[in-house]
Design a protein around this motif. Structure first.
Motif, short mmCIF file in Angstrom:
data_model
loop_
_atom_site.label_atom_id
_atom_site.label_comp_id
_atom_site.label_asym_id
_atom_site.label_seq_id
_atom_site.Cartn_x
_atom_site.Cartn_y
_atom_site.Cartn_z
N LEU A 342 0.81 -1.22 0.00
CA LEU A 342 0.00 0.00 0.00
C LEU A 342 0.85 1.28 0.00
N ASP A 343 2.15 1.10 -0.02
CA ASP A 343 3.06 2.24 -0.09
C ASP A 343 2.91 3.20 1.09
N VAL A 344 2.55 2.65 2.26
CA VAL A 344 2.53 3.46 3.48
C VAL A 344 3.98 3.79 3.83
N SER A 345 4.26 5.04 4.10
CA SER A 345 5.64 5.44 4.31
C SER A 345 6.17 4.97 5.65
N LYS A 346 7.46 4.66 5.65
CA LYS A 346 8.13 4.20 6.87
C LYS A 346 8.11 5.29 7.94
N SER A 347 8.27 6.52 7.51
CA SER A 347 8.29 7.63 8.47
C SER A 347 6.94 7.84 9.13
#
Length: 442
Positions: A342-347
């Motif tokens: 889902l391309d949720v950002s690591k940050s």
């Protein structure tokens, strides 16, 4: 064996013969099976049949559960037939020795058992297309029927349903598995019951008004004046998980007159609850209403789930024809999966945590771009019983919905055990999807 359904106008009551047209017809539900008494399975059949009988204009006064014992079942049938016009028995129609419902009912009503050639052929056909090609000898027991009864073909199993009639009374025997009982009752028994109800001078009709977004007490408060004022039609609330149903029931000389009485009441309920009313159709579920809207506006949807583990997608897939609108479902339980699919950002995960408004927003957005769908609904939360903190307690759930380049996120604090929290999350997700479509495509 009878294929034409009919009924007498006289019934044998506790005090002798009475005219069926002078009273509402009474149904008694008889659930057969020792496994029910032991609690091995949940009796969902009674809930289903009670609701359907009420909506059909029939009164249910007694619900009885009895084990696989000849004497006790014999007594249960005798008692039920003495105080009800129609007895609906479920279970005990299988091929084993403890399946005795048909045999006991036939003895109570005085009918001999005879082989039904039609049912025998159906049994043979069933095994032709089955992984077990050889027909066990005990299966032929299911081809024996009470002489002169009506046979209800079972399109989803082996045991046929049966309708036995005598002295104006009717016993309806149905298989126990819900996936066999429900279609048989809906497609064959309900039309039969309708012919009986039509013979009454007073017709009872009901219509459901189904509401999302309100609790039972909130709904009751908003309609209490109507409940107090209405004698015909009447209004009765029923609480469900995440929704409330209001049953409007009217009595009249004809179905047309009853519907006229109900129409202004249903209209008033719609006015009071507005968009919260998702259907007035008895058979339509929330997911069916959602799919109807998706098809109406030619929209496609995807799902992205964490704590619900695919339950939302499963509810949508319950609806026939959903393949026209449902693209893909993601179960991204771990942070790694949220990032990968889902391309949720690591940050974002590091700063706000997996259970947060920000992650729900990115999950919904990522689901749309990963599937090229019009809408994505995302759920992330803490279902418990562990994992909660003072800042983020068990029951905290965020639900996001991406539509038209905008993401709306709702925060909930659900109560209950793990199963209830997950179920409530799915209901709210379906309702958010429904409301988002309506608000954007008015």
């Amino acid at each position: 064996m009878k294929r034409n359904i009919g009924s007498s106008k006289q019934v044998f009551g506790v005090h002798g013969y009475i005219n069926m047209e002078e009273k509402n017809m009474v149904v008694e539900l008889l659930s057969v099976g020792t496994e029910l008494l032991l609690g091995n399975i949940v009796n969902t059949n009674t809930q289903f049949l009670s609701e359907k009988c009420a909506l059909a204009g029939l009164s249910v006064y007694y619900q009885v559960t009895v084990g696989d014992n000849w004497d006790r079942l014999f007594e249960a049938f005798q008692t039920a037939l003495s105080r009800a016009d129609i007895v609906i028995a479920t279970g005990g129609l299988g091929p084993t020795e403890d399946d005795i419902t048909k045999e006991v009912c036939a003895e109570v009503m005085g009918y001999p058992l005879v082989e039904d050639a039609h049912t025998r052929v159906r049994l043979e056909d069933f095994f032709k297309n089955n992984i077990y090609k050889e027909i066990p000898e005990n299966n032929w027991k299911q081809a024996a029927i009470p002489q002169g009864c009506t046979v209800l073909d079972n399109e989803n199993g082996m045991a046929p349903g049966l309708i036995l009639e005598k002295n104006g009374k009717a016993a309806i025997l149905l298989p126990g598995p819900p996936n066999e009982l429900i279609p048989m009752f809906t497609n064959q028994v309900l039309p039969y019951l309708a012919t009986l109800v039509a013979k009454q001078k007073t017709i009872i009709c009901s219509q459901m008004v189904k509401i999302c977004g309100y609790g039972e007490s909130q709904v009751a408060e908003k309609v209490q004046d109507l409940i107090d004022a209405q004698t015909n039609p009447t209004i009765a609330p029923y609480a469900k998980t995440g929704e409330v149903h209001l049953r409007v029931t009217a009595k009249a000389a004809s179905e047309e007159e009853a519907k006229k009485l109900m129409k202004p009441v249903v209209k008033e309920l719609k006015n009071r609850f507005g968009i919260a009313v998702y259907t007035t159709k008895e058979e339509e579920t929330l997911e069916m209403a959602v799919v109807r809207l998706l098809k109406k506006y030619e929209l496609t949807v995807s799902t992205a789930e964490s704590c619900t583990g695919g339950m939302l997608a499963a509810r949508l897939v319950n609806v026939p024809g959903v393949s026209d609108v449902f693209r893909e479902g993601f179960i991204t339980y771990s942070n790694k999966a949220k990032r990968k699919f889902l391309d949720v950002s690591k940050s974002t995960l590091k700063k706000y945590g997996a259970v947060s408004e920000q992650v729900a927003k990115e999950m919904a957005t990522g689901g749309v771009f990963a599937t090229d769908s019009d809408i994505c609904v995302a759920i992330t939360g803490i279902a418990g019983p562990d994992g909660g903190t003072e800042e983020k307690p068990v029951g905290l759930v965020y639900i996001g919905c991406y539509l038209k380049d905008n993401v709306s996120v709702e925060e909930y604090h659900f109560k209950g055990n793990r199963a209830k929290i997950r179920e409530q999350s799915v209901m709210k997700a379906l309702d958010l999807l429904r409301r988002s479509i309506i608000e954007n495509y008015k």
